[in-house]
Design a protein around this motif. Structure first.
Motif, PDB file in Angstrom:
ATOM      1  N   CYS A 132       0.815  -1.229   0.000  1.00 50.62           N
ATOM      2  CA  CYS A 132       0.000   0.000   0.000  1.00 50.62           C
ATOM      3  C   CYS A 132       0.844   1.271   0.000  1.00 50.62           C
ATOM      4  O   CYS A 132       0.557   2.224   0.737  1.00 50.62           O
ATOM      5  CB  CYS A 132      -0.994   0.020   1.150  1.00 50.62           C
ATOM      6  SG  CYS A 132      -2.166  -1.336   1.083  1.00 50.62           S
ATOM      7  N   SER A 133       1.879   1.298  -0.823  1.00 55.04           N
ATOM      8  CA  SER A 133       2.703   2.496  -0.935  1.00 55.04           C
ATOM      9  C   SER A 133       1.854   3.682  -1.358  1.00 55.04           C
ATOM     10  O   SER A 133       0.938   3.549  -2.167  1.00 55.04           O
ATOM     11  CB  SER A 133       3.812   2.294  -1.975  1.00 55.04           C
ATOM     12  OG  SER A 133       4.730   1.328  -1.543  1.00 55.04           O
ATOM     13  N   THR A 134       2.175   4.848  -0.809  1.00 50.49           N
ATOM     14  CA  THR A 134       1.455   6.068  -1.173  1.00 50.49           C
ATOM     15  C   THR A 134       2.292   6.971  -2.075  1.00 50.49           C
ATOM     16  O   THR A 134       1.812   8.007  -2.528  1.00 50.49           O
ATOM     17  CB  THR A 134       1.032   6.852   0.093  1.00 50.49           C
ATOM     18  OG1 THR A 134       2.211   7.146   0.864  1.00 50.49           O
ATOM     19  CG2 THR A 134       0.049   6.047   0.926  1.00 50.49           C
ATOM     20  N   ASP A 135       3.536   6.599  -2.337  1.00 50.95           N
ATOM     21  CA  ASP A 135       4.358   7.337  -3.290  1.00 50.95           C
ATOM     22  C   ASP A 135       4.274   6.638  -4.648  1.00 50.95           C
ATOM     23  O   ASP A 135       3.370   5.850  -4.876  1.00 50.95           O
ATOM     24  CB  ASP A 135       5.800   7.472  -2.780  1.00 50.95           C
ATOM     25  CG  ASP A 135       6.532   6.133  -2.670  1.00 50.95           C
ATOM     26  OD1 ASP A 135       5.941   5.075  -2.997  1.00 50.95           O
ATOM     27  OD2 ASP A 135       7.693   6.134  -2.242  1.00 50.95           O
ATOM     28  N   ASN A 136       5.203   6.860  -5.529  1.00 50.57           N
ATOM     29  CA  ASN A 136       5.126   6.234  -6.854  1.00 50.57           C
ATOM     30  C   ASN A 136       5.948   4.949  -6.962  1.00 50.57           C
ATOM     31  O   ASN A 136       6.332   4.538  -8.054  1.00 50.57           O
ATOM     32  CB  ASN A 136       5.516   7.239  -7.943  1.00 50.57           C
ATOM     33  CG  ASN A 136       6.974   7.644  -7.875  1.00 50.57           C
ATOM     34  OD1 ASN A 136       7.590   7.614  -6.813  1.00 50.57           O
ATOM     35  ND2 ASN A 136       7.530   8.023  -9.011  1.00 50.57           N
ATOM     36  N   SER A 137       6.189   4.270  -5.842  1.00 47.87           N
ATOM     37  CA  SER A 137       6.926   2.997  -5.856  1.00 47.87           C
ATOM     38  C   SER A 137       6.266   1.966  -6.767  1.00 47.87           C
ATOM     39  O   SER A 137       6.947   1.299  -7.557  1.00 47.87           O
ATOM     40  CB  SER A 137       7.026   2.409  -4.442  1.00 47.87           C
ATOM     41  OG  SER A 137       7.753   3.230  -3.595  1.00 47.87           O
ATOM     42  N   LEU A 138       4.955   1.826  -6.678  1.00 52.01           N
ATOM     43  CA  LEU A 138       4.253   0.835  -7.493  1.00 52.01           C
ATOM     44  C   LEU A 138       4.372   1.157  -8.976  1.00 52.01           C
ATOM     45  O   LEU A 138       4.565   0.241  -9.788  1.00 52.01           O
ATOM     46  CB  LEU A 138       2.782   0.729  -7.077  1.00 52.01           C
ATOM     47  CG  LEU A 138       1.955  -0.319  -7.821  1.00 52.01           C
ATOM     48  CD1 LEU A 138       2.562  -1.716  -7.681  1.00 52.01           C
ATOM     49  CD2 LEU A 138       0.516  -0.313  -7.324  1.00 52.01           C
ATOM     50  N   HIS A 181       5.673 -12.797   4.132  1.00 49.52           N
ATOM     51  CA  HIS A 181       4.955 -14.075   4.095  1.00 49.52           C
ATOM     52  C   HIS A 181       3.998 -14.143   2.904  1.00 49.52           C
ATOM     53  O   HIS A 181       3.833 -15.210   2.305  1.00 49.52           O
ATOM     54  CB  HIS A 181       4.228 -14.327   5.416  1.00 49.52           C
ATOM     55  CG  HIS A 181       5.162 -14.750   6.498  1.00 49.52           C
ATOM     56  ND1 HIS A 181       5.531 -16.049   6.697  1.00 49.52           N
ATOM     57  CD2 HIS A 181       5.841 -14.026   7.416  1.00 49.52           C
ATOM     58  CE1 HIS A 181       6.384 -16.128   7.691  1.00 49.52           C
ATOM     59  NE2 HIS A 181       6.596 -14.911   8.145  1.00 49.52           N
ATOM     60  N   ILE A 182       3.408 -13.028   2.547  1.00 55.62           N
ATOM     61  CA  ILE A 182       2.567 -12.996   1.348  1.00 55.62           C
ATOM     62  C   ILE A 182       3.429 -13.288   0.126  1.00 55.62           C
ATOM     63  O   ILE A 182       3.041 -14.063  -0.753  1.00 55.62           O
ATOM     64  CB  ILE A 182       1.830 -11.643   1.240  1.00 55.62           C
ATOM     65  CG1 ILE A 182       0.765 -11.553   2.338  1.00 55.62           C
ATOM     66  CG2 ILE A 182       1.218 -11.451  -0.151  1.00 55.62           C
ATOM     67  CD1 ILE A 182       0.215 -10.162   2.574  1.00 55.62           C
ATOM     68  N   ASN A 194      -2.411  -2.172   4.367  1.00 54.27           N
ATOM     69  CA  ASN A 194      -1.031  -2.217   4.835  1.00 54.27           C
ATOM     70  C   ASN A 194      -0.879  -3.343   5.852  1.00 54.27           C
ATOM     71  O   ASN A 194      -1.623  -3.406   6.829  1.00 54.27           O
ATOM     72  CB  ASN A 194      -0.645  -0.866   5.448  1.00 54.27           C
ATOM     73  CG  ASN A 194       0.806  -0.843   5.862  1.00 54.27           C
ATOM     74  OD1 ASN A 194       1.143  -1.262   6.958  1.00 54.27           O
ATOM     75  ND2 ASN A 194       1.660  -0.371   4.986  1.00 54.27           N
ATOM     76  N   GLN A 195       0.072  -4.239   5.606  1.00 54.44           N
ATOM     77  CA  GLN A 195       0.263  -5.427   6.440  1.00 54.44           C
ATOM     78  C   GLN A 195       1.533  -5.376   7.291  1.00 54.44           C
ATOM     79  O   GLN A 195       1.698  -6.191   8.180  1.00 54.44           O
ATOM     80  CB  GLN A 195       0.320  -6.680   5.566  1.00 54.44           C
ATOM     81  CG  GLN A 195      -0.936  -6.925   4.760  1.00 54.44           C
ATOM     82  CD  GLN A 195      -2.096  -7.306   5.640  1.00 54.44           C
ATOM     83  OE1 GLN A 195      -1.989  -8.195   6.484  1.00 54.44           O
ATOM     84  NE2 GLN A 195      -3.206  -6.604   5.497  1.00 54.44           N
ATOM     85  N   GLY A 196       2.434  -4.486   6.969  1.00 57.74           N
ATOM     86  CA  GLY A 196       3.717  -4.462   7.668  1.00 57.74           C
ATOM     87  C   GLY A 196       4.701  -5.422   7.016  1.00 57.74           C
ATOM     88  O   GLY A 196       4.338  -6.276   6.211  1.00 57.74           O
TER      89      GLY A 196
END
Length: 185
Positions: A46-52, A81-82, A73-75
């Motif tokens: 769940c990045s909020t910058d442009n990483s994705l 693990h995902i 956001n899972q940490g």
């Protein structure tokens, strides 16, 4: 008909959260490896910058990249693990999205695993600290090779801490995925 179960050798799991400043260098360091039998599993947390966006652009250039996105956001731990649940490699390697590899890292670790018939190989690491000037601090962790099969309890203990190195960080470590299936971390 004859069926072949072809397995990737190394699955590289990269959890990503707001690291647009570093992620391209991280991914490029993997795609430029001399060892080529790998897959990259990027898990966007769940990045909020442009990483994705950066990851998607690089995935269009390289078919070894799979992108998974968490809906919430899972940490770091859960995100790793995902990534494991999407991995198909015999060996697993975790790389944080602000880390990078030298171009022979995978071949060195894999060749040692084969040479010594071992399930966990830990290589050397260097830490770069960015302040006003770049300093290089050597981490004192000689290449350690385990050349025996470990019991489940032993692996859990090694996974938590191996010679003072948290193996869950893992950018300088490959380990047999058997232990991720056998152990509940």
């Amino acid at each position: 008909t004859l069926q072949c179960n072809i397995m990737t050798i190394i699955s590289i799991i990269i959890p990503v959260y707001n690291t647009s400043r570093y992620i391209k260098k991280c991914i490029k360091s993997v795609t430029s490896q001399t060892f080529q039998d790998y897959e990259i599993i990027i898990v966007n947390d769940c990045s909020t910058d442009n990483s994705l966006d950066i990851c998607n652009n690089l995935a269009q250039q390289c078919n070894k990249i799979k992108i998974v996105s968490n809906s919430t956001n899972q940490g770091l731990s859960k995100t790793r693990h995902i990534g494991l649940s999407h991995a198909s490699g015999k060996y697993i390697m975790f790389i944080d999205s602000d880390d990078f590899l030298e171009n022979n890292a995978l071949s060195t670790l894999y060749n040692l695993s084969q040479q010594y018939d071992c399930d966990i190989v830990i290589g050397q690491a260097r830490k770069f600290i960015y302040n006003k000037t770049l300093t290089i601090e050597t981490l004192y962790c000689p290449t350690n090779v385990l050349n025996r099969k470990l019991e489940t309890k032993e692996v859990q203990n090694y996974y938590i801490s191996f010679f003072g190195i948290n193996i869950s960080a893992g950018f300088n470590i490959i380990f047999n995925r058997f232990y991720t299936i056998k152990c509940s971390f």
